[in-house]
Design a protein around this motif. Sequence first.
Motif, short mmCIF file in Angstrom:
data_model
loop_
_atom_site.label_atom_id
_atom_site.label_comp_id
_atom_site.label_asym_id
_atom_site.label_seq_id
_atom_site.Cartn_x
_atom_site.Cartn_y
_atom_site.Cartn_z
N PRO A 28 0.18 7.14 -1.62
CA PRO A 28 1.15 6.37 -0.84
C PRO A 28 2.26 7.26 -0.32
O PRO A 28 2.73 8.15 -1.03
N GLU A 29 2.67 7.03 0.92
CA GLU A 29 3.70 7.87 1.53
C GLU A 29 5.09 7.26 1.44
O GLU A 29 6.09 7.91 1.74
N GLY A 30 5.15 5.97 1.08
CA GLY A 30 6.44 5.30 1.02
C GLY A 30 6.43 4.15 0.04
O GLY A 30 5.43 3.91 -0.65
N ALA A 31 7.56 3.43 -0.05
CA ALA A 31 7.76 2.32 -0.98
C ALA A 31 7.58 2.81 -2.42
O ALA A 31 7.85 3.97 -2.71
N ARG B 211 6.97 9.89 -10.21
CA ARG B 211 6.09 8.87 -10.79
C ARG B 211 4.89 8.60 -9.88
O ARG B 211 3.78 8.35 -10.36
N ARG B 212 5.14 8.62 -8.59
CA ARG B 212 4.06 8.41 -7.60
C ARG B 212 2.95 9.43 -7.82
O ARG B 212 1.76 9.07 -7.87
N GLN B 213 3.33 10.68 -7.93
CA GLN B 213 2.32 11.73 -8.08
C GLN B 213 1.57 11.59 -9.39
O GLN B 213 0.35 11.78 -9.45
N THR B 214 2.30 11.24 -10.45
CA THR B 214 1.65 11.06 -11.76
C THR B 214 0.67 9.90 -11.72
O THR B 214 -0.48 10.01 -12.17
N THR C 231 0.79 -1.24 0.00
CA THR C 231 0.00 0.00 0.00
C THR C 231 0.82 1.28 0.00
O THR C 231 0.30 2.34 -0.33
N GLY C 232 2.09 1.21 0.42
CA GLY C 232 2.86 2.43 0.58
C GLY C 232 2.54 3.19 1.84
O GLY C 232 3.01 4.31 2.05
N ALA C 233 1.74 2.60 2.73
CA ALA C 233 1.39 3.27 3.99
C ALA C 233 2.60 3.37 4.91
O ALA C 233 3.44 2.46 4.96
N VAL C 234 2.70 4.48 5.62
CA VAL C 234 3.78 4.70 6.59
C VAL C 234 3.15 5.15 7.91
O VAL C 234 2.37 6.11 7.94
N TYR C 235 3.49 4.46 8.97
CA TYR C 235 2.99 4.83 10.30
C TYR C 235 3.80 6.00 10.85
O TYR C 235 5.03 6.03 10.70
N SER C 236 3.13 6.93 11.50
CA SER C 236 3.82 8.05 12.13
C SER C 236 4.61 7.54 13.33
O SER C 236 4.40 6.41 13.81
#
Length: 416
Positions: A336-339, A317-320, A194-199
């Motif tokens: 997604p915030e990561g990966a 690329r992520r933003q696109t 997912t690209g999720a990143v925990y704070s």
Amino acid sequence: MSAATPSDAPTPQAPSERRVSVRIGSISESATLAVDAKAKALKAAGRPVIGFGAGEPDFPTPDYIVEAAVEACRDPKYHRYTPAGGLPELKAAIAAKTLRDSGYEVDASQVLVTNGGKQAIYEAFAAILDPGDEVIVPAPYWTTYPESIRLAGGVPVEVVADETTGYRVSVEQLEAARTERTKVLLFVSPSNPTGAVYSAAETEAIGRWAVEHGLWVLTDEIYEHLVYGDTVFTSLPAILPELRDRCVVVNGVAKTYAMTGWRVGWVIAPKDVVKAATNLQSHATSNVSNVAQVAALAAVRGDLSAVADMRTAFDRRRQTMVRMLNEIPGVVCPVPEGAFYAYPSVKALLGKEIRGKRPQSSAELASLILDEVEVAVVPGEAFGTPGYLRLSYALGDDDLVEGISRVQKLLGEARD
């Protein structure tokens, strides 16, 4: 006929009749590798397939790392067996790199060098799980985690998060899944798929919950350097020292240094766990290729300028990708915030007519996308959450835009 045996019940096979063991026969094929293999086969046959399946940087391994490997090939001392747990100099360098990058101080004796991250994960679970031990696995999850747990005799217990929480699970969800058999929490941030990143606050809260209940934590940090914008990676054992005696960290050079094919990962854990996992590896594979270990040594001793350049490209690329996916009616794609993955929900498209077909699952939709517009994506079923697709943005900008444009056109045809 016995009343206790239904007529349609399968006849159990005697052990002598089984050609493949139940344990190995129950393993699922890696869905991500299967999609990537199919895409590459079609491309080799001349089809204009664009693959979003594999989690693999499209950059070459940096030159200084390759040169270190070339020199290692010429050195006779690397033509022989070396310690099963890894070259001493590499283990020391991994310990130094962990302190530099994570703020987590470990000794070289707490490091085991493995044949990639997958071996690290399996050996870590094998070292700490007994038959029937439960492992809490946040979903969506990478396909290998549940299989490694089962192979080690454990039982994966899924805790599902969705796009409404940014694919992050809460302490309350984890507590609801905990039983008297729970032994380990799997914690992955940044997350694949997912690209999720925990704070830092979320990470600490989850770690304190694990400490409170005497649980082990296996944390996969292989995407530590791939975070974007203001997002910050937090190493769980670095911020919570009281967890360190029951924490296993897995990592590797694959993603950070574009070294997926070199197959070098590692385990960082308490010394008794590392010793046990090293004993297992001594019988399974012995040492990792010495040439690959020397390449990894150059990587972890070097600076992070190469990954900085890759991260800039991945961010663009992520933003696109996210922008283009969210332009498709019925698709919802959190940022997604990561990966280097996007994980859009396609639940609103299921059951709709697309070119004469009505896909009822994300697996059917992924198959339709490949057949109709020759774009390979991985369905959410592979990650424990049907109704989603995973797309890697670790591919060239032009291919990314072309591939998503094809998907936009196809899914834009969806009708009730």
